[in-house]
Design a protein around this motif. Structure first.
Motif, mmCIF file in Angstrom:
data_model
loop_
_atom_site.group_PDB
_atom_site.id
_atom_site.type_symbol
_atom_site.label_atom_id
_atom_site.label_comp_id
_atom_site.label_asym_id
_atom_site.label_seq_id
_atom_site.Cartn_x
_atom_site.Cartn_y
_atom_site.Cartn_z
ATOM 1 N N GLY A 77 -18.729 61.557 33.321
ATOM 2 C CA GLY A 77 -19.578 60.377 33.493
ATOM 3 C C GLY A 77 -18.901 59.113 33.012
ATOM 4 O O GLY A 77 -18.372 59.069 31.901
ATOM 5 N N VAL A 78 -18.900 58.099 33.853
ATOM 6 C CA VAL A 78 -18.297 56.826 33.478
ATOM 7 C C VAL A 78 -19.197 56.125 32.466
ATOM 8 O O VAL A 78 -20.420 56.186 32.549
ATOM 9 C CB VAL A 78 -18.033 55.927 34.712
ATOM 10 C CG1 VAL A 78 -19.307 55.463 35.357
ATOM 11 C CG2 VAL A 78 -17.164 54.746 34.349
ATOM 12 N N VAL A 79 -18.589 55.506 31.468
ATOM 13 C CA VAL A 79 -19.319 54.766 30.436
ATOM 14 C C VAL A 79 -19.050 53.281 30.655
ATOM 15 O O VAL A 79 -17.999 52.777 30.289
ATOM 16 C CB VAL A 79 -18.878 55.183 29.018
ATOM 17 C CG1 VAL A 79 -19.645 54.401 27.963
ATOM 18 C CG2 VAL A 79 -19.053 56.667 28.809
ATOM 19 N N ALA A 80 -20.009 52.603 31.257
ATOM 20 C CA ALA A 80 -19.859 51.168 31.484
ATOM 21 C C ALA A 80 -20.334 50.374 30.272
ATOM 22 O O ALA A 80 -20.051 49.191 30.142
ATOM 23 C CB ALA A 80 -20.655 50.753 32.721
ATOM 24 N N GLN A 81 -21.038 51.015 29.388
ATOM 25 C CA GLN A 81 -21.627 50.396 28.207
ATOM 26 C C GLN A 81 -20.539 49.843 27.282
ATOM 27 O O GLN A 81 -19.578 50.523 26.959
ATOM 28 C CB GLN A 81 -22.440 51.477 27.485
ATOM 29 C CG GLN A 81 -23.123 51.049 26.240
ATOM 30 C CD GLN A 81 -23.987 52.184 25.696
ATOM 31 O OE1 GLN A 81 -24.221 53.175 26.369
ATOM 32 N NE2 GLN A 81 -24.455 52.030 24.488
ATOM 33 N N GLN A 82 -20.718 48.598 26.854
ATOM 34 C CA GLN A 82 -19.755 47.961 25.972
ATOM 35 C C GLN A 82 -20.314 47.691 24.569
ATOM 36 O O GLN A 82 -19.589 47.330 23.675
ATOM 37 C CB GLN A 82 -19.273 46.648 26.591
ATOM 38 C CG GLN A 82 -18.563 46.850 27.896
ATOM 39 C CD GLN A 82 -18.087 45.542 28.491
ATOM 40 O OE1 GLN A 82 -17.729 44.626 27.761
ATOM 41 N NE2 GLN A 82 -18.083 45.453 29.794
ATOM 42 N N HIS A 83 -21.625 47.840 24.425
ATOM 43 C CA HIS A 83 -22.298 47.547 23.157
ATOM 44 C C HIS A 83 -23.265 48.670 22.811
ATOM 45 O O HIS A 83 -23.514 49.550 23.632
ATOM 46 C CB HIS A 83 -23.075 46.234 23.260
ATOM 47 C CG HIS A 83 -22.247 45.084 23.725
ATOM 48 N ND1 HIS A 83 -21.319 44.449 22.938
ATOM 49 C CD2 HIS A 83 -22.182 44.445 24.922
ATOM 50 C CE1 HIS A 83 -20.735 43.475 23.607
ATOM 51 N NE2 HIS A 83 -21.241 43.458 24.827
#
Length: 86
Positions: A77-83
């Motif tokens: 799963g790609v993690v686009a979350q930056q925070h």
């Protein structure tokens, strides 16, 4: 070590990360998408999102950010979350 055995290993066993992804690298540009995918909107694969729990605040979210937010993939799963928030 706990993050690896209790969080990452089950994700990797269920859906392995892409072969081209270097799991030891820190994400500089997020999201780090597969070759040929221009934007997150064009990506049709699984995505991963994480919400820090109360135990993640013990070290000021340092481990959560380093192990999750600074990575591009958790398993397949790609993690686009930056925070730590959305």
């Amino acid at each position: 070590e706990t993050y690896n055995t209790r969080l990452f290993a089950p994700f990797e066993a269920a859906l392995p990360r892409p072969k081209w992804y270097n799991h030891n690298a820190v994400a500089v540009q997020k999201p780090e998408l597969p070759p040929g995918v221009a934007s997150l909107g064009d990506y049709t694969g699984p995505q991963c999102f994480a919400i820090p729990g109360n135990h993640d605040w013990f070290d000021g979210l340092d481990t959560f950010l380093r192990k999750i937010c600074y990575k591009s993939w958790i398993g397949g799963g790609v993690v686009a979350q930056q925070h730590s928030f959305f």
